[in-house]
Design a protein around this motif. Structure first.
Motif, PDB file in Angstrom:
ATOM      1  N   LYS A  12       0.831  -1.302  -0.118  1.00 17.67           N
ATOM      2  CA  LYS A  12       0.058   0.008   0.086  1.00 17.67           C
ATOM      3  C   LYS A  12       0.937   1.269  -0.042  1.00 17.67           C
ATOM      4  O   LYS A  12       0.358   2.403  -0.589  1.00 17.67           O
ATOM      5  CB  LYS A  12      -1.162  -0.041   1.076  1.00 17.67           C
ATOM      6  N   ILE A  15       1.591   2.337  -3.564  1.00 21.45           N
ATOM      7  CA  ILE A  15       0.615   2.645  -4.457  1.00 21.45           C
ATOM      8  C   ILE A  15      -0.153   4.062  -4.316  1.00 21.45           C
ATOM      9  O   ILE A  15      -0.243   4.573  -3.246  1.00 21.45           O
ATOM     10  CB  ILE A  15      -0.678   1.883  -4.029  1.00 21.45           C
ATOM     11  N   PRO A  17      -2.410   7.109  -4.628  1.00 26.53           N
ATOM     12  CA  PRO A  17      -4.083   7.127  -4.874  1.00 26.53           C
ATOM     13  C   PRO A  17      -4.164   8.074  -5.924  1.00 26.53           C
ATOM     14  O   PRO A  17      -3.687   8.737  -6.267  1.00 26.53           O
ATOM     15  CB  PRO A  17      -4.344   7.883  -3.575  1.00 26.53           C
ATOM     16  N   LEU A  18      -5.094   7.758  -6.606  1.00 24.22           N
ATOM     17  CA  LEU A  18      -5.855   8.250  -7.812  1.00 24.22           C
ATOM     18  C   LEU A  18      -7.141   8.975  -7.323  1.00 24.22           C
ATOM     19  O   LEU A  18      -7.750   8.389  -6.634  1.00 24.22           O
ATOM     20  CB  LEU A  18      -5.992   7.438  -8.948  1.00 24.22           C
ATOM     21  N   ARG A  19      -7.225  10.117  -8.182  1.00 24.82           N
ATOM     22  CA  ARG A  19      -8.543  10.727  -7.674  1.00 24.82           C
ATOM     23  C   ARG A  19      -9.794  10.131  -8.071  1.00 24.82           C
ATOM     24  O   ARG A  19     -10.776   9.941  -7.349  1.00 24.82           O
ATOM     25  CB  ARG A  19      -8.472  11.926  -8.513  1.00 24.82           C
ATOM     26  N   GLN A  20      -9.813   9.297  -9.241  1.00 19.05           N
ATOM     27  CA  GLN A  20     -10.900   8.591  -9.528  1.00 19.05           C
ATOM     28  C   GLN A  20     -10.862   6.966  -9.216  1.00 19.05           C
ATOM     29  O   GLN A  20     -11.670   6.364  -9.321  1.00 19.05           O
ATOM     30  CB  GLN A  20     -10.995   8.433 -10.997  1.00 19.05           C
ATOM     31  N   GLY A  21      -9.685   6.718  -8.208  1.00 21.40           N
ATOM     32  CA  GLY A  21      -9.803   5.414  -7.594  1.00 21.40           C
ATOM     33  C   GLY A  21      -9.064   4.461  -8.738  1.00 21.40           C
ATOM     34  O   GLY A  21      -8.783   4.875  -9.881  1.00 21.40           O
ATOM     35  N   ARG A  22      -8.922   3.134  -8.231  1.00 20.12           N
ATOM     36  CA  ARG A  22      -8.103   2.268  -9.164  1.00 20.12           C
ATOM     37  C   ARG A  22      -9.128   0.947  -9.068  1.00 20.12           C
ATOM     38  O   ARG A  22      -9.775   0.679  -8.314  1.00 20.12           O
ATOM     39  CB  ARG A  22      -6.962   1.708  -8.266  1.00 20.12           C
TER      40      ARG A  22
ATOM     41  N   THR B 137      -5.765   3.555  -0.478  1.00 23.19           N
ATOM     42  CA  THR B 137      -4.765   3.465  -1.626  1.00 23.19           C
ATOM     43  C   THR B 137      -5.590   3.527  -3.175  1.00 23.19           C
ATOM     44  O   THR B 137      -4.910   3.693  -4.109  1.00 23.19           O
ATOM     45  CB  THR B 137      -3.750   2.427  -1.724  1.00 23.19           C
ATOM     46  N   PHE B 138      -6.576   2.668  -3.115  1.00 16.48           N
ATOM     47  CA  PHE B 138      -7.288   2.557  -4.437  1.00 16.48           C
ATOM     48  C   PHE B 138      -8.666   3.156  -4.496  1.00 16.48           C
ATOM     49  O   PHE B 138      -9.173   3.315  -5.384  1.00 16.48           O
ATOM     50  CB  PHE B 138      -7.282   1.014  -4.600  1.00 16.48           C
ATOM     51  N   PRO B 140     -11.599   5.739  -4.918  1.00 20.03           N
ATOM     52  CA  PRO B 140     -11.901   7.165  -5.338  1.00 20.03           C
ATOM     53  C   PRO B 140     -11.891   8.226  -4.399  1.00 20.03           C
ATOM     54  O   PRO B 140     -12.283   8.122  -3.210  1.00 20.03           O
ATOM     55  CB  PRO B 140     -13.049   7.123  -6.229  1.00 20.03           C
ATOM     56  N   THR B 199     -15.104   5.179 -11.980  1.00 16.24           N
ATOM     57  CA  THR B 199     -15.137   6.300 -12.815  1.00 16.24           C
ATOM     58  C   THR B 199     -14.564   6.197 -14.010  1.00 16.24           C
ATOM     59  O   THR B 199     -13.381   5.543 -14.271  1.00 16.24           O
ATOM     60  CB  THR B 199     -15.116   7.617 -12.078  1.00 16.24           C
TER      61      THR B 199
END
Lengths: 399, 202
Positions: A12, A15, A17-22, B137-138, B140, B199
């Motif tokens: 973790k 990784i 984090p992305l704004r729109q999730g993964r 971590t994943f 949104p 998204t």
């Protein structure tokens, strides 16, 4: 897959984090592949994108870039150099700057935002430009609220921001007043005919018709000196139409240039990049001679094959010829002025200058590549002919 | 709930699980920013630092729910607890934390304590809560103001208390699901899944 299930938790910290999730499946796959050191699948996919960039002939080339970037983001959870994301973004963004079609494409704008990475959110300049954009479109309310956002974020320099804000408010007042007087004027005189019944926005107020009263308007902008963007400093000519001044490149030289706001004509140059040297011509580059003071005696520096440019007024200091009586002192003689190009440092500099000149000339280019150079380096990485040819071949043979 | 190694009874199990939900829900609310971070206080539980809300209304609500849940756990009639996170403006469901509860109904009759130390159970609970924290971590980013709701699935013939109302499952369409760790007290087993909206934007 079972042993990979908790993989994301173990990694973790690696990784981003992305704004729109993964997507969890992509994340698992990426992490598992990394653990196994299995790069071939990645490279194949990458290669596929690269060739699609080159061979795409639909009418939405941005689509390929967008998919490529999305894939990159999902596949390289820790970001960083190897994902090549910054290069990709930069290429994608610069690629379509000239393409009017994409200027207001949501995906393209998102790419820009991503590329900018929050640059300037604390800079007064951003809010000023933003607000002006709203103002130009006549959305004064938004223009005002952008300023307020800027103040809220504590953008610097604050006084500049406030000055612009006051100027905006002044312009809004002025606009309202002028719209009122314009209405009056329209009622007052009709001999103008159908000239322009509409009030032209953002224009200077004029004394028109019978009414000679001119509202003193230039107070704020003149004192603040910030009337840029909107053409308030236009000389008030009686014949001038009260329209928004349109930039005319032929007249441009005669008019005083107003302080221009810094617009990004090109993306900001990436700093702190490694290995960024571009391929260049090597055929006539010579290794600079290592001429340390000791060596230069034995190896005389080769005479440069060019005429070094010497400024006209850059004469070597003339030595006043002094008469020395040779009889008195035969050892000392008037020293000849040292030729400037003889010192090793000078030589090196000149050589570099020459190389620059040459490359510039190359850039201007009587040179013409007789191969589809654009195709080879239009992606994020460079392609070679064979790769391109192979792609074409496969395409032909699968259809 | 003394820390003896005697084993675990149905009552103790219900209490442990209810306690887990109290900390778990608080963790979710804190981690996902449903309530402002200032309204949480740090406490140490399960050998780690966790956040508990200090907002009195929320606290009340949660205590009510948890005490009700404890009853149902004791009766072995609860099947699921779901924390639903919705967008305040559009009411769209953005995230759904589902905890499936498997009850061993034979424990109701026999009443004999099971052989599992509290320490071991808490160890499992800790790893679940750790995972909840790690999901940032994943997941949104929740960009809009969000509200949360608690759904509890019970056996069908159960009488619904006054404060509770029936509702639909509030599923997310086009969701991505991630199974988290599970823990068991040997009477109640809790499986956790988080589902979130997929998204397409950059």
């Amino acid at each position: 897959m079972a042993e990979c299930d908790a993989e994301w938790e173990l990694c973790k910290e690696n990784i981003q984090p992305l704004r729109q999730g993964r997507t969890i499946s992509a994340l698992h796959q990426a992490l598992c592949q990394q653990q196994e050191g299995n790069q071939t699948a990645l490279n194949q996919k990458k290669q596929a994108f690269e060739s699609e960039l080159r061979l795409y002939d639909g009418d939405d080339p941005l689509d390929v870039w967008v998919r490529y970037i999305k894939w990159t983001k999902q596949t390289f959870p820790q970001g960083g150099k190897e994902s090549n994301l910054s290069v990709l973004l930069e290429r994608a963004v610069t690629r379509f700057t000239a393409d009017k079609k994409y200027h207001n494409d949501a995906r393209y704008v998102e790419l820009w935002i991503e590329f900018a990475q929050g640059i300037g959110t604390l800079q007064a300049a951003l809010y000023i430009a933003w607000s002006e954009e709203h103002e130009k479109r006549g959305n004064l309310k938004m223009a005002d609220s952008v300023f307020q956002d800027g103040v809220k974020c504590g953008a610097e320099p604050a006084d500049k921001l406030h000055a612009f804000h006051r100027a905006l408010q002044a312009r809004v007042c002025r606009q309202m007043m002028s719209s009122m007087t314009d209405q009056q004027r329209d009622e007052d005189d009709d001999d103008e005919g159908p000239a322009d019944p509409q009030r032209s926005s953002l224009a200077e107020l004029k004394a028109r018709g019978k009414k000679k009263a001119v509202v003193p308007i230039n107070r704020v902008s003149a004192s603040a000196g910030y009337a840029r963007g909107l053409q308030f400093k236009q000389p008030l000519g009686p014949k001038q139409n009260s329209r928004l001044a349109i930039f005319d490149e032929n007249k441009a030289e005669t008019e005083p240039q107003e302080p221009k706001f810094e617009i990004w004509m090109a993306p900001p140059t990436a700093r702190a990049k490694e290995n960024e040297q571009k391929p260049e011509k090597w055929s006539n580059v010579k290794l600079p001679l290592k001429s340390r003071s000791g060596l230069s005696v034995t190896v005389p520096p080769p005479k440069p094959s060019f005429q070094p440019f010497v400024e006209e007024d850059d004469q070597p200091p003339t030595v006043t010829p002094c008469k020395i009586n040779p009889a008195v002192n035969p050892v000392l003689s008037a020293r000849k002025p040292c030729r400037p190009e003889q010192t090793p440092l000078k030589k090196l500099q000149e050589r570099q200058q020459l190389m620059q000149l040459q490359t510039q000339e190359d850039g201007k280019s009587r040179e013409q590549s007789m191969y589809c150079r654009e195709l080879l380096d239009s992606g994020a990485t460079e392609f070679c002919f064979e790769e391109l040819r192979a792609e074409r071949y496969w395409q032909k043979h699968t259809h | 709930m003394s820390k003896t190694l005697k084993g675990i009874t149905l009552k103790g199990s219900a209490e442990l699980v209810a306690e887990f939900f109290s900390f778990g829900i608080n963790s979710i609310l804190y981690q996902r920013g449903i309530y402002p971070a200032e309204t949480f206080a740090r406490v140490t539980q399960y050998d780690m630092s966790l956040h508990l809300t200090t907002d009195s209304k929320l606290k009340n609500y949660l205590t009510n729910v948890i005490s009700q849940l404890k009853e149902w756990l004791f009766d072995c009639t609860v099947q699921k607890l779901v924390v639903v996170i919705t967008c305040l403006e559009t009411n769209e469901v953005l995230e759904r934390w589902q905890f499936d509860i498997e009850c061993d109904k034979t424990a109701k009759e026999s009443g004999a304590p099971r052989e599992k130390s509290i320490k071991a159970i808490q160890e499992e609970i800790r790893s679940v809560i750790r995972q909840i924290t790690a999901t940032v971590t994943f997941l949104p980013l929740l960009e809009t103001a969000c509200a949360f709701d608690l759904l509890i699935y019970t056996d069908k013939d159960l009488e619904v208390p006054e404060q509770w109302e029936e509702s639909g499952p509030q599923l997310i369409d086009q969701s991505e699901e991630v199974r988290l760790r599970s823990f068991t007290t040997s009477i109640h087993k809790v499986n956790s899944i988080v589902a979130y909206k997929r998204t397409d934007s950059m």
